[in-house]
Enzyme design. Sequence first.
Site, PDB file in Angstrom:
ATOM      1  N   PHE A 107       0.813  -1.226   0.000  1.00  0.00           N
ATOM      2  CA  PHE A 107       0.000   0.000   0.000  1.00  0.00           C
ATOM      3  C   PHE A 107       0.846   1.275   0.000  1.00  0.00           C
ATOM      4  O   PHE A 107       0.343   2.360  -0.289  1.00  0.00           O
ATOM      5  CB  PHE A 107      -0.974  -0.008   1.183  1.00  0.00           C
ATOM      6  CG  PHE A 107      -0.451   0.650   2.432  1.00  0.00           C
ATOM      7  CD1 PHE A 107       0.426  -0.001   3.271  1.00  0.00           C
ATOM      8  CD2 PHE A 107      -0.847   1.935   2.751  1.00  0.00           C
ATOM      9  CE1 PHE A 107       0.906   0.616   4.408  1.00  0.00           C
ATOM     10  CE2 PHE A 107      -0.365   2.567   3.896  1.00  0.00           C
ATOM     11  CZ  PHE A 107       0.516   1.904   4.723  1.00  0.00           C
ATOM     12  N   LYS A 108       2.143   1.156   0.300  1.00  0.00           N
ATOM     13  CA  LYS A 108       2.997   2.337   0.330  1.00  0.00           C
ATOM     14  C   LYS A 108       3.013   3.082  -1.012  1.00  0.00           C
ATOM     15  O   LYS A 108       3.265   4.275  -1.056  1.00  0.00           O
ATOM     16  CB  LYS A 108       4.433   1.945   0.692  1.00  0.00           C
ATOM     17  CG  LYS A 108       4.593   1.240   2.026  1.00  0.00           C
ATOM     18  CD  LYS A 108       4.259   2.138   3.186  1.00  0.00           C
ATOM     19  CE  LYS A 108       4.787   1.636   4.530  1.00  0.00           C
ATOM     20  NZ  LYS A 108       4.190   0.386   5.008  1.00  0.00           N
ATOM     21  N   ASP A 109       2.746   2.349  -2.105  1.00  0.00           N
ATOM     22  CA  ASP A 109       2.744   3.003  -3.414  1.00  0.00           C
ATOM     23  C   ASP A 109       1.683   4.100  -3.510  1.00  0.00           C
ATOM     24  O   ASP A 109       1.869   5.068  -4.246  1.00  0.00           O
ATOM     25  CB  ASP A 109       2.469   1.986  -4.525  1.00  0.00           C
ATOM     26  CG  ASP A 109       3.633   1.024  -4.727  1.00  0.00           C
ATOM     27  OD1 ASP A 109       4.791   1.470  -4.658  1.00  0.00           O
ATOM     28  OD2 ASP A 109       3.365  -0.167  -4.976  1.00  0.00           O
ATOM     29  N   LEU A 112       3.558   6.872  -2.129  1.00  0.00           N
ATOM     30  CA  LEU A 112       4.896   7.147  -2.641  1.00  0.00           C
ATOM     31  C   LEU A 112       4.957   7.307  -4.152  1.00  0.00           C
ATOM     32  O   LEU A 112       5.988   7.702  -4.697  1.00  0.00           O
ATOM     33  CB  LEU A 112       5.878   6.091  -2.147  1.00  0.00           C
ATOM     34  CG  LEU A 112       6.277   6.373  -0.690  1.00  0.00           C
ATOM     35  CD1 LEU A 112       6.879   5.152  -0.028  1.00  0.00           C
ATOM     36  CD2 LEU A 112       7.230   7.557  -0.602  1.00  0.00           C
ATOM     37  N   THR A 142       8.219   0.486   2.515  1.00  0.00           N
ATOM     38  CA  THR A 142       8.461   1.886   2.160  1.00  0.00           C
ATOM     39  C   THR A 142       9.698   2.015   1.276  1.00  0.00           C
ATOM     40  O   THR A 142       9.713   2.793   0.329  1.00  0.00           O
ATOM     41  CB  THR A 142       8.649   2.749   3.430  1.00  0.00           C
ATOM     42  OG1 THR A 142       7.422   2.767   4.134  1.00  0.00           O
ATOM     43  CG2 THR A 142       9.034   4.171   3.090  1.00  0.00           C
TER      44      THR A 142
END
Length: 495
Positions: A107-109, A112, A142
């Site tokens: 889910f960091k995308d 980011l 991350t």
Amino acid sequence: MRFISTRGGETVSASAAILQGIASDGGLFIPERIPSAELCRLVGLNSYAETAAEIMQLFLEEFEPAELKRMADEAYSSFDTPMVAPVVNLSPKMSVTELWYGPTMAFKDVALQMLPRLIRYSADREKNSKEICILVATSGDTGKAALEGFKDVSSTKILVFYPHNGVSNAQRLQMVTQQGKNVGVCAVEGNFDDAQSALKGVFCDETLSEKLEERGMMLSSANSINFGRLLPQIAYYFTSYISLVKSGAIGLGDEINFCVPTGNFGDILAGHYAKRMGLPIHKLICASNQNRVLADFLKNGKYNVNRDFYKSMSCSIDILISSNFERYLYELCSGDTEAVTEHMKSLLEHGKFALTSEQLTRAQTEFFGCCCTEKETLATIERTFRERDYLMDPHTAVAMYAAEEYQSKTGDDRHMVILSTASPYKFASSVFSAFLKPSDDDFLNADRLNRLTGIPIPEPLRELKGRTERHTEVIPLSEMKNYISNKLCEAELWK
Ligand SMILES: *Cc1c(COP(=O)(O)O)cnc(C)c1O
């Protein structure tokens, strides 16, 4: 809108807050007020990117709307589904929002892919001509998401630090095989907390910032201590809700609950902001693994990191010091920045601080803490696949376990949305071990998991096999600052 430090030392513009990442007094930037969103209006929007841009605009008033929309369009076009964050209904009372269709399968995308664009835009607004050096501490996801977001972005460099032997094989391979001229990746002998704390020290080191300044560089952060990292995460709380309204699972205005696998408290804090903006959220369930600091804290009001650190299969939430809690603490202290500073000092010096009973009651009206052991994680993966034909990664399983525990303990039957934060194939060996005995070979386990479940292996993960490992350094924690200083200041190393 202006942004203030949780420790009271600084007030800056939105673009300065995003560019700097962390306040110079060591505090975190927060918006001076939380804007309200018009849910009825958002329901009428067509795309994820449009919704995200509208929500971000409420905090970034001085950003050009057309520019923000363009940045969101670009960021979310890299996702493998036009829905970006699709909602899967598991039962009339439970859904899962899948947040891992971006380039790195976690889910960091969502944040980011957006953050580098916000940072570049902020640099232009602030008439900043310095090269921006992004420092990242990662618990696994991350790192790669930031590398993908910042690779070959002009006038930036990025250095990522991950815990040696503390991430999954796929996570490690994703990072050490990273291409790009402006990237560096290094393992640290320590856990995520150690690396994150060391970086906070580096950000506040005046000697280093002067040295970098002389060379035309400045530091920034891609961790969720940067408000620009949190901000894009608010959108999927809204889109999840709207999707449930459109599918008829809930009526517009009905309250729902969200359950979030929590490490650094960034994702769940974005949910808290969504709630304050007017989204009808009843409870936010904070799901921990055996590193249950937050679960204990939400029961007894005592934040205490003086305990063993476990390496779990949900390694991205192997965190004891949840940085973003400081932002919520600011609210619990009713904006008393001296009290926040005291608590944070106590955390740094003694590894603990405590809430008053009123503060705890207030936190408990909104958050419910729950933890899940390794055994329960595996059992949840196996059972959910058997009973509902749904395959989850270990983090999502921790959340599923917590969601079910919350429902059975409280009898609250509001619709529950579980945030699914990673593809099961990022943790193929662990997930496979929920069904059968795994081998030592992660790729073989992924193949066997694929044959067992019929769920396809994402191509970018399959492709990691046999790639050259470009970044193989391992350093002791005490070397981090020197490493950063040497690496950034040696132009030769970046040719
Ligand atoms: C980062 C991460 C989390 C935790 O998010 P926080 O914002 O740190 O609480 C959960 N699951 C996965 C897979 C992650 O990568």
